[in-house]
Design a protein around this motif. Structure first.
Motif, PDB file in Angstrom:
ATOM      1  N   ILE A   1       5.474  -0.328  -2.734  1.00 60.09           N
ATOM      2  CA  ILE A   1       4.273  -0.854  -4.644  1.00 60.09           C
ATOM      3  C   ILE A   1       4.201   0.367  -5.091  1.00 60.09           C
ATOM      4  O   ILE A   1       4.413  -0.968  -6.166  1.00 60.09           O
ATOM      5  CB  ILE A   1       3.209  -0.533  -3.687  1.00 60.09           C
ATOM      6  CG1 ILE A   1       2.109  -1.798  -2.332  1.00 60.09           C
ATOM      7  CG2 ILE A   1       2.291  -0.390  -4.801  1.00 60.09           C
ATOM      8  CD1 ILE A   1       2.838  -3.092  -2.921  1.00 60.09           C
TER       9      ILE A   1
ATOM     10  N   ASP B   1       5.204  -0.048  -9.171  1.00 62.01           N
ATOM     11  CA  ASP B   1       4.478  -0.201 -10.159  1.00 62.01           C
ATOM     12  C   ASP B   1       5.392   0.272 -10.911  1.00 62.01           C
ATOM     13  O   ASP B   1       5.196   0.562 -12.489  1.00 62.01           O
ATOM     14  CB  ASP B   1       4.055   1.160  -9.962  1.00 62.01           C
ATOM     15  CG  ASP B   1       2.854   0.941  -9.216  1.00 62.01           C
ATOM     16  OD1 ASP B   1       1.831  -0.142  -9.504  1.00 62.01           O
ATOM     17  OD2 ASP B   1       1.690   1.501  -8.253  1.00 62.01           O
TER      18      ASP B   1
ATOM     19  N   THR C   1      -0.970  -4.246  -8.965  1.00 61.24           N
ATOM     20  CA  THR C   1      -0.502  -3.947  -7.683  1.00 61.24           C
ATOM     21  C   THR C   1      -1.691  -3.458  -7.572  1.00 61.24           C
ATOM     22  O   THR C   1      -1.988  -3.345  -6.018  1.00 61.24           O
ATOM     23  CB  THR C   1       0.306  -3.242  -7.386  1.00 61.24           C
ATOM     24  OG1 THR C   1       0.544  -1.913  -7.745  1.00 61.24           O
ATOM     25  CG2 THR C   1       1.975  -3.812  -7.642  1.00 61.24           C
TER      26      THR C   1
ATOM     27  N   GLU D   1      -2.293   1.515  -0.997  1.00 65.81           N
ATOM     28  CA  GLU D   1      -1.252   0.625  -0.952  1.00 65.81           C
ATOM     29  C   GLU D   1      -1.205  -0.377  -0.230  1.00 65.81           C
ATOM     30  O   GLU D   1       0.072  -1.304  -0.304  1.00 65.81           O
ATOM     31  CB  GLU D   1       0.179   1.701  -0.934  1.00 65.81           C
ATOM     32  CG  GLU D   1       0.082   2.899  -1.336  1.00 65.81           C
ATOM     33  CD  GLU D   1      -0.886   4.280  -1.713  1.00 65.81           C
ATOM     34  OE1 GLU D   1      -1.564   4.192  -0.695  1.00 65.81           O
ATOM     35  OE2 GLU D   1      -0.165   5.187  -2.520  1.00 65.81           O
TER      36      GLU D   1
ATOM     37  N   ALA E   1      -2.839  -3.277  -1.502  1.00 65.21           N
ATOM     38  CA  ALA E   1      -1.609  -4.143  -2.424  1.00 65.21           C
ATOM     39  C   ALA E   1      -0.653  -4.953  -2.155  1.00 65.21           C
ATOM     40  O   ALA E   1      -0.534  -5.759  -2.570  1.00 65.21           O
ATOM     41  CB  ALA E   1      -1.458  -2.658  -2.789  1.00 65.21           C
ATOM     42  N   ALA E   2       0.062  -4.162  -0.813  1.00 63.85           N
ATOM     43  CA  ALA E   2       0.945  -4.776  -0.904  1.00 63.85           C
ATOM     44  C   ALA E   2       1.022  -6.175   0.301  1.00 63.85           C
ATOM     45  O   ALA E   2       1.327  -7.054   0.091  1.00 63.85           O
ATOM     46  CB  ALA E   2       1.413  -3.772   0.655  1.00 63.85           C
TER      47      ALA E   2
END
Length: 516
Positions: free
Chosen positions: A438, A442, A448, A472, A475-476
């Protein structure tokens, strides 16, 4: 009377030189003024000199000493060569110092030309220049770009510069206030797409100790010389690949009137450039590569492949200058023949992102260390390696991973622990893996952001075991970079395998449009 006669005797050679001096030839092209001046009286002895001063708009651009060359047809000839990049018209003045006295000898105005010489008495030759046609500016082989033409074109929007040669010289004064625009520079060797925002004009001018109005941006797209081209081909062969494109040098620098340069730092901005490929390619077996002139090796750079107007093209993205080409490979490993990760591992091996444990094995189920994944993350972003640093107490400067750890840390995609250790040999967890990927996204300016991480993680019954990377991992998951170990478990504390790492990197590179 005697004194008067001595003064006249001293002055006669200078006066004679002045009366019979002139420019034999003068030529202004490719950013250089060259030619010769002459006299039928040799007036310069030891300690004396003939100079040529170069002016533009009444201000001196540069000066040079004219060197005695030959005596022919009753005249003495002096050659000169001076750098004067990016001007349209120049005024040349030749002077002599004789017995500590400076005297003007002759003057000449020259226009920038592509070929041919200008004789004494006159300007120009014409030729060259930059003109707008169908939204594009044609740039002659000396790279000159007229400031007014460039300003007018940028006012209307993004522009294209079509080069006759390999260089474009962009006057910085025309770029001021146009940070939202894009300049595409193209010639027979490739294309460079440059956001004006990457030119930090004030910083570049300061580095050269000049004002912005005196700064130019020099853009070069040139085929590598034969020695470098041979070295690139050898480097491609060394990694088991076949070179499919010319090695092309893409370079952008700030430059002053004397030819002094300073590098342009693109920061985190991935700038696009393209090269022509010799044939249609299988993108899963082909990659763009950077050639490192220091190590004599090639390495992965983000690249996608397409066909434009019947031409096969590699679109390369990177936040730096270098020499680039395209390499085709066909790698595989015996121990992934029936493994679920086979397609992803082979693709990334052909992209030179992942390597086997040996020439024939990959060990897909072996756990991967923090140092190993730091190296993979740096490689997948195409980052220039930083010098090993003493950031962490347990990373020795001579360790194989020291440069990768320093690069990843500098880029902000990997962190150490509170006790100032990195723990390079520790096996990386899926939680850490997701966080690093992530951060890599960025870094590449890929959004993200997840508004409600808990809603994304709610389907995993073990999400409460995530220690610190809830945002994170959410977001992944949201970006499709990581999946659950099962339908309802995320397994954040599980040790990540080499196969899982390769698959997550492949998904990242695809999401970023760094591969196709």
């Amino acid at each position: 009377m005697l004194s008067l006669m001595l003064i006249i005797a001293i002055m006669v050679p200078v006066l004679a030189f002045a009366a019979t001096a002139g420019f034999s030839t003068a030529k202004y092209e490719y950013g250089n003024v060259t030619g010769s001046v002459y006299s039928d009286v040799y007036a310069v002895g030891a300690g004396d000199s003939v100079y040529v001063y170069v002016y533009s708009g009444g201000s001196i651009v540069t000066s040079t000493t004219a060197t005695y060359d030959t005596y022919s047809d009753g005249k003495y000839y002096y050659n000169f060569n001076a750098s004067a990049i990016g001007y349209n018209t120049l005024d040349l003045v030749t002077k002599v110092t004789y017995n500590n006295t400076v005297s003007d000898l002759a003057t000449l105005t020259v226009n920038r030309v592509i070929t041919g010489n200008n004789s004494n008495g006159g300007g120009g030759g014409g030729g060259g220049g930059s003109s707008i046609s169908n939204g594009a500016i044609s740039v002659s082989s000396d790279g000159f770009v007229d400031p007014n033409t460039l300003s007018t074109a940028l006012t209307a929007g993004d522009i294209t510069l079509k080069l006759s040669g390999t260089v474009a010289l962009l006057p910085a004064s025309s770029l001021v206030g146009n940070g939202s625009k894009t300049i595409t520079v193209t010639n027979d060797f490739g294309t460079y797409v440059l956001p004006v925002s990457v030119f930090k004009l004030e910083a570049l001018a300061k580095a050269l100790n000049i004002e912005v109005k005196d700064l130019k941006i020099k853009v070069t797209i040139a085929k590598a010389d034969s020695t470098t081209s041979d070295a690139v081909k050898a480097a491609a062969t060394a990694v088991g690949g076949t070179q499919l494109a010319d090695a092309v040098d893409f370079n952008v620098v700030g430059i002053d009137k004397d030819g002094k340069t300073t590098s342009v730092d693109f920061g985190k901005t991935y700038v696009s450039r393209s090269v022509n490929v010799s044939k249609a390619v299988d993108a899963s077996k082909t990659t763009g590569v950077l050639y490192n002139e220091t190590t004599k090796k090639v390495s992965f750079v983000p690249a996608t492949f397409t066909t434009v107007d019947g031409k096969n093209v590699a679109n390369i993205k990177r936040n730096g200058n270098s020499i680039y080409t395209v390499v085709e490979s066909n790698k595989s490993f015996a121990d992934i023949a029936s493994h679920w990760s086979k397609t992803d591992v082979e693709l990334l091996a052909n992209k030179l992102v992942v390597e086997g444990s040996t020439d024939t094995t990959f060990e897909p189920e072996r756990n991967i260390t923090r140092a190993e994944f730091a190296a993979l993350a740096v490689r997948s972003l195409g980052l220039t390696s930083a010098a090993p640093a003493s950031t962490f107490s347990d990373v020795k400067s001579d360790a194989w991973y020291a440069s990768s750890v320093a690069t990843a840390t500098y880029a902000g995609i990997i962190n150490g622990y509170e006790d100032n250790t990195f723990r390079p040999d520790a096996q990386i967890t899926r939680e850490e893996l997701a966080a690093i990927v992530i951060r890599a996204m960025d870094y590449a300016s890929i959004s993200t952001n997840v508004t409600d991480p808990q809603s994304v993680l709610s389907k995993f019954k073990d999400s409460n075991k995530i220690v610190w990377a809830q945002k994170e991992i959410a977001a992944a998951v949201n970006a499709g970079i990581i999946n659950g170990l099962t339908d309802d478990t995320i397994g954040s504390a599980s040790k990540a395998t080499r196969a899982q790492s390769a698959t997550m990197l492949k998904r990242f590179l695809s999401t970023a449009n760094f591969i196709n």
